[in-house]
Design an enzyme around this catalytic site. Sequence first.
Site, PDB file in Angstrom:
ATOM      1  N   THR A 119      34.731  36.878  31.186  1.00 34.97           N
ATOM      2  CA  THR A 119      35.411  37.622  32.262  1.00 34.97           C
ATOM      3  C   THR A 119      35.444  39.129  31.996  1.00 34.97           C
ATOM      4  O   THR A 119      35.209  39.921  32.901  1.00 34.97           O
ATOM      5  CB  THR A 119      36.860  37.077  32.418  1.00 34.97           C
ATOM      6  N   ASN A 150      33.420  43.023  37.157  1.00 35.62           N
ATOM      7  CA  ASN A 150      32.502  42.279  36.292  1.00 35.62           C
ATOM      8  C   ASN A 150      31.289  41.726  37.047  1.00 35.62           C
ATOM      9  O   ASN A 150      30.760  40.675  36.711  1.00 35.62           O
ATOM     10  CB  ASN A 150      33.266  41.183  35.526  1.00 35.62           C
ATOM     11  N   HIS A 153      31.146  36.867  40.747  1.00 39.94           N
ATOM     12  CA  HIS A 153      32.010  35.685  40.700  1.00 39.94           C
ATOM     13  C   HIS A 153      31.082  34.498  40.530  1.00 39.94           C
ATOM     14  O   HIS A 153      30.023  34.450  41.161  1.00 39.94           O
ATOM     15  CB  HIS A 153      32.798  35.517  42.005  1.00 39.94           C
TER      16      HIS A 153
HETATM   17  P1  ADP Z   1      36.216  34.409  36.018  1.00 35.91           P
HETATM   18  O1  ADP Z   1      35.743  35.285  37.144  1.00 35.91           O
HETATM   19  O2  ADP Z   1      35.528  34.743  34.723  1.00 35.91           O
HETATM   20  O3  ADP Z   1      36.190  32.945  36.363  1.00 35.91           O
HETATM   21  P2  ADP Z   1      39.118  34.299  36.409  1.00 35.91           P
HETATM   22  O4  ADP Z   1      38.895  33.160  37.334  1.00 35.91           O
HETATM   23  O5  ADP Z   1      40.096  34.112  35.293  1.00 35.91           O
HETATM   24  O6  ADP Z   1      37.744  34.805  35.746  1.00 35.91           O
HETATM   25  O7  ADP Z   1      39.592  35.575  37.227  1.00 35.91           O
HETATM   26  C1  ADP Z   1      38.984  35.899  38.456  1.00 35.91           C
HETATM   27  C2  ADP Z   1      38.694  37.388  38.509  1.00 35.91           C
HETATM   28  O8  ADP Z   1      39.926  38.118  38.476  1.00 35.91           O
HETATM   29  C3  ADP Z   1      37.881  37.943  37.352  1.00 35.91           C
HETATM   30  O9  ADP Z   1      36.493  37.779  37.504  1.00 35.91           O
HETATM   31  C4  ADP Z   1      38.295  39.409  37.344  1.00 35.91           C
HETATM   32  O10 ADP Z   1      37.578  40.153  38.330  1.00 35.91           O
HETATM   33  C5  ADP Z   1      39.759  39.336  37.778  1.00 35.91           C
HETATM   34  N1  ADP Z   1      40.691  39.313  36.638  1.00 35.91           N
HETATM   35  C6  ADP Z   1      40.983  38.251  35.854  1.00 35.91           C
HETATM   36  N2  ADP Z   1      41.909  38.585  34.924  1.00 35.91           N
HETATM   37  C7  ADP Z   1      42.210  39.885  35.130  1.00 35.91           C
HETATM   38  C8  ADP Z   1      43.114  40.826  34.508  1.00 35.91           C
HETATM   39  N3  ADP Z   1      43.896  40.491  33.481  1.00 35.91           N
HETATM   40  N4  ADP Z   1      43.141  42.085  34.996  1.00 35.91           N
HETATM   41  C9  ADP Z   1      42.386  42.449  36.038  1.00 35.91           C
HETATM   42  N5  ADP Z   1      41.532  41.617  36.675  1.00 35.91           N
HETATM   43  C10 ADP Z   1      41.434  40.363  36.228  1.00 35.91           C
HETATM   44 MG    MG Z   2      37.302  31.919  37.840  1.00 34.14          MG
END
Ligand code: ADP
Ligand code: MG
Length: 177
Positions: A119, A150, A153
Site C-alpha cells: 500500500t 499509490n 487500486h
Molecule cells: P490497498 O489499496 O493496498 O488494498 P487498503 O485497502 O488498505 O490498501 O486502502 C485503500 C487505499 O486507501 C490505499 O490504496 C491508499 O490509497 C489509501 N490509504 C490506506 N491507508 C491509508 C493511510 N493510513 N493514509 C492515507 N491513505 C491511506
Molecule cells: Mg484494499
Amino acid sequence: MERALVIIKPDGMEKGIVGKVIACFEGVGLRVSGIKMARATKAVVGRHYIADRTWLMSVGKNAKAADAKRGIVTKETEMQIGMRIRSYLMNELTRRPVVAIVFEGENANSVARKMAGATEPRSADKNTVRGMYSTDTYQLADKEKRAIRNIVHVSDSPKSANREIKVWFRSSEIFSE
Ligand code: ADP
Ligand code: MG
C-alpha cells in the site's frame, strides 16, 4: 478463470503511465477483458470503497501501525481512522478521470496484488507498480490530509472483485475468452 479489478488512480493518470501500468499486469499473464475511462463521483467511490467494518478497521489498524513506527500515538479509534481515510479516498478518486480495467487470469487477484505491491509506495518492492512509479508515504499523506497516492487500486479477492466490477462496468462491457 478469475477476474480482478484494477483502477489507475488520478496520480497514475497525472504521471501519464497508463500504458506502462497495463503492460505490467499483462506482463504477469493477465488479460484485459474490460476497460474504460471514467470520471467518478463521490457516490461511486463510496460504493467502491464500501463502508465495510472489517476493511475500515484494517485500514485503521495499518495506519496506527505506521504511526507507531514514527513514535506517534493517536487517540482516534481504528474505525474513526478508517472512516477518515474513506473520505480522503472520495476526494482523491474524484480529482480527475481514472481508467478502470477488468483483468482475467489464473489467481488474477493475488497475481495483480503482487504486481501492485504494498500500500505504501515508499516501502513497496522496487519491481512493483507502486514501488516503481511512486514514492509516497503514510507520513506525507497524513500531513497533507489525503489518501496515499499509490497509482493503482487492485481488488483483494474474487469476491470483492465481483462486487467492485459491478460498480464500474455493465456485464455487456466485459469480454471473456
Ligand atoms: P490497498 O489499496 O493496498 O488494498 P487498503 O485497502 O488498505 O490498501 O486502502 C485503500 C487505499 O486507501 C490505499 O490504496 C491508499 O490509497 C489509501 N490509504 C490506506 N491507508 C491509508 C493511510 N493510513 N493514509 C492515507 N491513505 C491511506
Ligand atoms: Mg484494499
